[in-house]
Design an enzyme around this catalytic site. Structure first.
Site, short mmCIF file in Angstrom:
data_model
loop_
_atom_site.label_atom_id
_atom_site.label_comp_id
_atom_site.label_asym_id
_atom_site.label_seq_id
_atom_site.Cartn_x
_atom_site.Cartn_y
_atom_site.Cartn_z
N GLU A 11 90.78 39.14 45.51
CA GLU A 11 90.16 37.90 45.50
C GLU A 11 90.06 37.61 46.86
OE1 GLU A 11 89.33 34.45 46.05
OE2 GLU A 11 91.18 33.91 44.86
N CYS B 70 88.15 29.54 49.72
CA CYS B 70 87.22 30.78 49.90
C CYS B 70 85.94 30.19 48.93
CB CYS B 70 87.90 31.81 49.23
SG CYS B 70 88.69 31.73 47.50
C1 UN1 Z 1 90.62 29.91 47.14
O1 UN1 Z 1 90.22 29.10 47.81
O2 UN1 Z 1 91.29 30.99 47.24
O3 UN1 Z 1 87.45 27.07 42.99
C2 UN1 Z 1 90.85 29.48 45.40
C3 UN1 Z 1 88.25 26.31 43.69
C4 UN1 Z 1 89.72 26.33 43.45
C5 UN1 Z 1 90.41 27.73 43.90
C6 UN1 Z 1 90.13 28.30 45.17
N1 UN1 Z 1 90.00 26.05 42.02
O4 UN1 Z 1 88.08 26.02 44.60
#
Ligand code: UN1
Length: 513
Positions: free
Chosen positions: A265, A299
């Site tokens: 991921e 992310c």
């Molecule tokens: C991440 O930034 O690695 O959807 C995860 C989201 C959060 C998870 C982000 N529930 O922004």
């Protein structure tokens, strides 16, 4: 350097009653190498921690292998009860865990707590799942034969987590792995080790009380000593890694070479399309949270805005007004919405990207400066920034994921063009369209629409719930974590053919008599 926890951290650990837990104590043992942890809020030292030697790594792995062997024999619904107890423990300590997240990575109090809530949610999800690890049965082509699939525990799972979700991302993996019958070895980011120590201490304590003290373990150390060994380790059939595309490529290579499984991921480059028909009262706050929330360090952060050319000026004006109201400052103070970036390097990345954008013809509409908020010394604070692409609609820097609050604005004429722009980057994690035209929204969600793992309608790119599968395509790595049927990654599938007749029949009509 002598290993130590700062008074602020000691106080939180004390309240959580984990000061004597193995994970907490281990980091205070003398060792060859140490790492210093400082808060991005004000640069205050939070801890000096002992890192693992190769010998300690080997010891942890051997214990995890043994723990797996015992744990896989426990019925899955009973494994679910352990996960439930961990969820309860995390609920009890939500405020303190959230505070460690805020201290260590600079999230606002509300976002720090929100992250811990994701851990609680996935524990609930995993509890239900522990009674639903279904296999399929399928009809056999042969008389008196039956075919079925079963899902079995896989082995010790290696989890690599990034600084930006130091609690929840482990839980997405660990809670599922635990109900699937696996043990978990966690290699947290060295930018956020304290959250990992505290979280693992809670989980390990619950597991120890149930007779499985090594079900959840941590290894910590630099890439050349621990990281490379970890990803090459054949005892870990699955490495689940969250972080940069560069890191994920290395994990994919090394794990692929030993024919292990990786669940990646990685980087995102979220775009939001805003159509003429959009309800801006819904779109604007969603964009602001998506782009400036967590100081742009998710992310799933919204990094690109693709706006219909007829409304782009109005949308930019409203966003600029909203950005001017964002309170930047110490995230521990209620009401401050934008905390610091994680470190100086991140600030350099922010300034570099803005400089490049200007060189490439972009115009800064708001923000773009390093700031020193009143009342804090030190820290790494920047203003969330909006940059309008030049009339050519081309801005190469926007193809890169800069982990900072920078939003690039582009324009479009047709929804097909907007979708093509959404897809025209290497990353494929999250995307969204704001539109009240069902033809556009359905096209966006169709097989020729957004190419991302997450595609939302009238909802922002970030802040996904745990119930859906989380992850993305292309340079994002292709993995899926968290909800839906992501659990399958943590198990091995076995196909069974069962014969209950007295005449042997070969498949495919083969005769061998
Ligand atoms: C991440 O930034 O690695 O959807 C995860 C989201 C959060 C998870 C982000 N529930 O922004």
């Amino acid at each position: 350097m002598t290993p130590t926890y700062s008074p602020a951290v000691t106080e939180i650990f004390q309240r959580m009653n984990i000061l004597r837990e193995r994970d907490v104590v281990a980091r205070m043992q003398p060792g060859a190498a140490t790492a210093s942890v400082t808060s991005p809020i004000d640069g205050a030292p939070l801890a000096t921690l002992t890192l693992d030697s190769v010998e300690r790594y080997e010891d942890v792995l051997a214990r995890s292998v043994k723990a797996f062997d015992a744990w896989r024999r426990v019925p899955a619904p009973e494994r679910g009860l352990l996960v439930r107890a961990i969820g309860e423990e995390v609920r009890k300590h939500k405020a303190d865990l959230g505070r460690i997240v805020s201290l260590e990575v600079g999230k606002s109090i509300s976002e720090g707590q929100g992250e811990v809530q994701e851990t609680i949610d996935i524990a609930d999800f995993a509890l239900g799942l522990s009674r639903q690890l279904y296999g399929l049965t399928m009809p056999s082509e042969r008389r008196n034969y039956r075919i079925q699939e079963q899902w079995h525990p896989l082995g010790p799972i290696g989890v690599i987590s990034a600084f930006n979700f130091p609690n929840a991302v482990w839980a997405w993996n660990a809670m599922l792995a635990a109900v699937c019958g696996d043990s978990v070895v966690w290699k947290p980011s060295l930018l956020a080790p304290l959250t990992a120590i505290a979280t693992n201490a809670l989980a390990a304590r619950v597991a120890a009380a149930a007779g499985h003290p090594d079900l959840f373990t941590i290894v910590m150390g630099p890439d050349d000593v621990i990281g490379e060994r970890f990803i090459a380790d054949k005892r870990l059939p699955l490495i689940s890694a969250t972080g940069s595309t560069r890191m994920g490529r290395r994990v994919g290579e090394v794990v692929g070479k030993r024919l292990g499984r990786s669940l990646l991921e990685l980087g995102g480059n979220g775009a939001v399309i805003v159509d003429k028909s959009a309800d801006l009262a819904v779109a604007i706050p969603s964009i602001v949270f998506g782009a400036a929330g967590t100081a742009g360090q998710r992310c799933t952060t919204t990094r690109r805005l693709i706006v219909h050319e007829e409304i782009v000026d109005g949308v930019c004006d409203r966003l600029v007004r909203a950005y001017k109201q964002l309170r930047i400052g110490n995230p521990l103070i209620e009401g401050n919405l934008v905390g610091p970036l994680i470190n100086k390097r991140a600030v350099d990345g922010y300034l570099h990207a803005i400089g490049e954008a200007k060189k490439q013809g972009g115009t800064v509409l708001v923000g773009g400066e390093v700031v020193k908020p009143a009342g804090v010394d030190g820290g790494h604070y920047v203003q969330p920034c909006i940059i309008r692409a030049p009339a050519s609609n081309v801005l190469d820097i926007a193809r890169e994921e800069t982990f900072a609050p920078i939003l690039y604005v582009f324009t479009y004429k047709s929804v097909e063009q907007a979708i093509a722009m959404n897809n025209a980057v290497d990353q494929g994690l999250s995307s969204a369209i704001f539109s009240t035209d069902v033809r556009q929204t359905e096209l966006f969600l169709s097989g020729v629409g957004s190419d991302c793992g997450i595609a939302n309608v009238n909802a922002g790119t970030s802040g996904a719930e745990i119930g859906g599968a989380f992850g993305g395509e292309k340079d994002t790595g292709g993995g899926r974590e968290s909800g839906s049927d992501s659990w399958k990654a943590y198990m091995r599938r076995q196909t069974n053919c069962i014969h209950y007749g007295s005449t042997v029949v070969l498949a495919q009509g083969i005769r061998f008599d």
